[in-house]
Design a protein around this motif. Structure first.
Motif, PDB file in Angstrom:
ATOM      1  N   HIS A  55       0.852  -1.201   0.000  1.00 61.03           N
ATOM      2  CA  HIS A  55       0.000   0.000   0.000  1.00 61.03           C
ATOM      3  C   HIS A  55       0.886   1.248   0.000  1.00 61.03           C
ATOM      4  O   HIS A  55       0.534   2.249  -0.603  1.00 61.03           O
ATOM      5  N   GLY A  56       2.061   1.183   0.660  1.00 60.89           N
ATOM      6  CA  GLY A  56       2.967   2.335   0.703  1.00 60.89           C
ATOM      7  C   GLY A  56       3.620   2.597  -0.645  1.00 60.89           C
ATOM      8  O   GLY A  56       3.964   3.738  -0.972  1.00 60.89           O
ATOM      9  N   GLY A  57       3.812   1.550  -1.434  1.00 63.01           N
ATOM     10  CA  GLY A  57       4.411   1.716  -2.751  1.00 63.01           C
ATOM     11  C   GLY A  57       3.399   2.140  -3.794  1.00 63.01           C
ATOM     12  O   GLY A  57       3.736   2.785  -4.783  1.00 63.01           O
ATOM     13  N   GLY A  58       2.143   1.800  -3.540  1.00 61.66           N
ATOM     14  CA  GLY A  58       1.076   2.173  -4.449  1.00 61.66           C
ATOM     15  C   GLY A  58       1.111   1.406  -5.752  1.00 61.66           C
ATOM     16  O   GLY A  58       2.083   0.710  -6.081  1.00 61.66           O
ATOM     17  N   GLY A  79      -3.874  -3.471   4.035  1.00 60.86           N
ATOM     18  CA  GLY A  79      -4.597  -2.322   3.501  1.00 60.86           C
ATOM     19  C   GLY A  79      -4.271  -2.142   2.028  1.00 60.86           C
ATOM     20  O   GLY A  79      -3.138  -2.369   1.600  1.00 60.86           O
ATOM     21  N   TYR A  80      -5.273  -1.726   1.261  1.00 56.22           N
ATOM     22  CA  TYR A  80      -5.044  -1.579  -0.182  1.00 56.22           C
ATOM     23  C   TYR A  80      -5.692  -0.308  -0.711  1.00 56.22           C
ATOM     24  O   TYR A  80      -6.019  -0.208  -1.884  1.00 56.22           O
ATOM     25  N   ASP A  81      -5.862   0.671   0.186  1.00 56.34           N
ATOM     26  CA  ASP A  81      -6.561   1.899  -0.199  1.00 56.34           C
ATOM     27  C   ASP A  81      -5.781   2.743  -1.205  1.00 56.34           C
ATOM     28  O   ASP A  81      -6.356   3.617  -1.842  1.00 56.34           O
ATOM     29  N   THR A  82      -4.483   2.519  -1.363  1.00 55.18           N
ATOM     30  CA  THR A  82      -3.693   3.312  -2.315  1.00 55.18           C
ATOM     31  C   THR A  82      -3.535   2.587  -3.659  1.00 55.18           C
ATOM     32  O   THR A  82      -2.837   3.092  -4.540  1.00 55.18           O
TER      33      THR A  82
END
Ligand code: NDP
Length: 315
Positions: A55-58, A79-82
């Motif tokens: 998720h931080g890497g997008g 989490g996968y919001d990005t």
């Protein structure tokens, strides 16, 4: 499987990355300059069959659109919001994440931040370092967790793991969710303001994204009140951060423990001035053990996909 090309948008742990590079033909998009990235996509974009990210890497639609033969996105986070999950699904591309393996570490971090905030752990360290113990004597008292009520917003995997820990610390647990859970003994609230008003510690544990954006609003924080504490290890987007900072400055809420922020890695400078906060740089799952387990789950999902087996953890 060396004929399978994998785009590494964000690296996994070294041991699992080495295994990935031995098994597949990996392209290190994560290490490339913007010009190298463009050249890489130009050269191999149509051969990429898997993406590895977090998720931080997008992983955005713009890149997805340049990968016409993509078959799977394996994400090393729960989490996968990005990530452009809906766009992937619209193309029939499964996205996998890493639930469960990180639950205990994230729940531990929530407890760590709660204890650090209520027991004023960091000011106590400063009390020693700055010589106050010698010059002023014993430091001012702090707040017990035993006997307090914890309000969890989003009683999922991590929320439940936090609840179990809180019970062991002598706390009562209440929760707000979209619907009540039949498998827990905790008090359910269908009104978030009522929950915030009734608890001593409020802790969101919902996913990020548009559905939960600003769920913890200024009025929810005001309902928590001057004796209430706010702990967030979920996502910065779930709280009105401007309101949170102002209410902390005004002591309109007692304190906060935060692992996540709205504009990471930028943390509001006003927070750094406050002595009623405990801050962490979004590292709740950041142990050697858990990051290795998350990386292994990425590999296992890729292996399942390319062997024609069911995916282990598909979103
Ligand atoms: P789960 O899906 O198991 O739990 C999420 C819970 O939130 C569910 O109970 C769900 O309700 C509830 N929920 C979802 N949307 C809403 C909403 N709009 N209103 C109220 N409740 C809602 O996820 P996990 O417990 O595994 O993870 C939760 C989150 O923790 C992740 O999405 C991630 O953002 C964060 N996280 C942070 C980490 C860090 O390093 N700080 C590390 C790992 C995770 P329902 O039961 O109805 O589905």
């Amino acid at each position: 499987m060396k004929d399978i090309h994998v785009l590494v948008v964000w690296p996994i742990r070294p041991a699992q990355l080495a295994q990935l590079e031995q098994t597949y033909t990996a392209h290190r998009y994560d290490q490339a300059t913007p010009a190298e990235k463009a050249a890489m996509i130009q050269q191999v974009g149509d051969r990429i069959r898997a993406v590895v990210t977090t998720h931080g890497g997008g992983f955005e639609k713009n890149l997805l659109d340049q990968l016409p033969n993509l078959e799977i996105v394996a994400c090393a986070s729960v989490g996968y919001d990005t990530l452009c999950v809906k766009d992937c699904q619209a193309r029939g591309i499964p996205v996998t994440n890493t639930p469960d393996v990180l639950t205990d570490d994230v729940a531990d971090m929530a407890m760590l931040l709660m204890l650090a905030t209520l027991r004023r752990f960091l000011p106590a360290v400063d009390w020693i370092k700055q010589g106050d113990w010698v010059s002023k004597g014993m430091m001012p008292l702090n707040t017990a967790v035993r006997g307090k009520t914890l309000g969890i917003v989003g009683l999922g995997r991590i929320g439940k793991a936090i609840a179990t820990r809180a019970e062991a610390f002598g706390m009562s647990v209440s929760y707000y969710n979209r619907s009540p859970k039949s498998d827990v003994p905790y008090r359910y609230y269908d009104d978030l303001h009522a929950l915030a008003n009734d608890v001593d510690v409020l802790m969101p544990m919902v996913p990020g994204g548009t559905d939960t954006q600003g769920l913890i609003s200024r009025s929810v924080l005001e309902a928590l009140g001057a004796n209430g504490y706010f702990i967030n290890v979920s996502r910065g987007s779930v709280v009105d951060e401007t309101a949170l900072v102002e209410l902390l400055q005004q002591r309109a809420i007692a304190g906060a423990g935060l692992d996540v922020f709205t504009d990471e890695p930028n943390v509001p400078s006003a927070l750094l001035e406050l002595d009623n906060v405990a801050l962490q740089p979004h590292c709740a799952s950041g142990t050697f053990e858990t990051r290795a387990a998350m990386a292994q789950l990425v590999l296992d999902n890729l292996e399942a996909h390319f062997s024609g087996k069911p995916l282990l953890t598909v979103i």
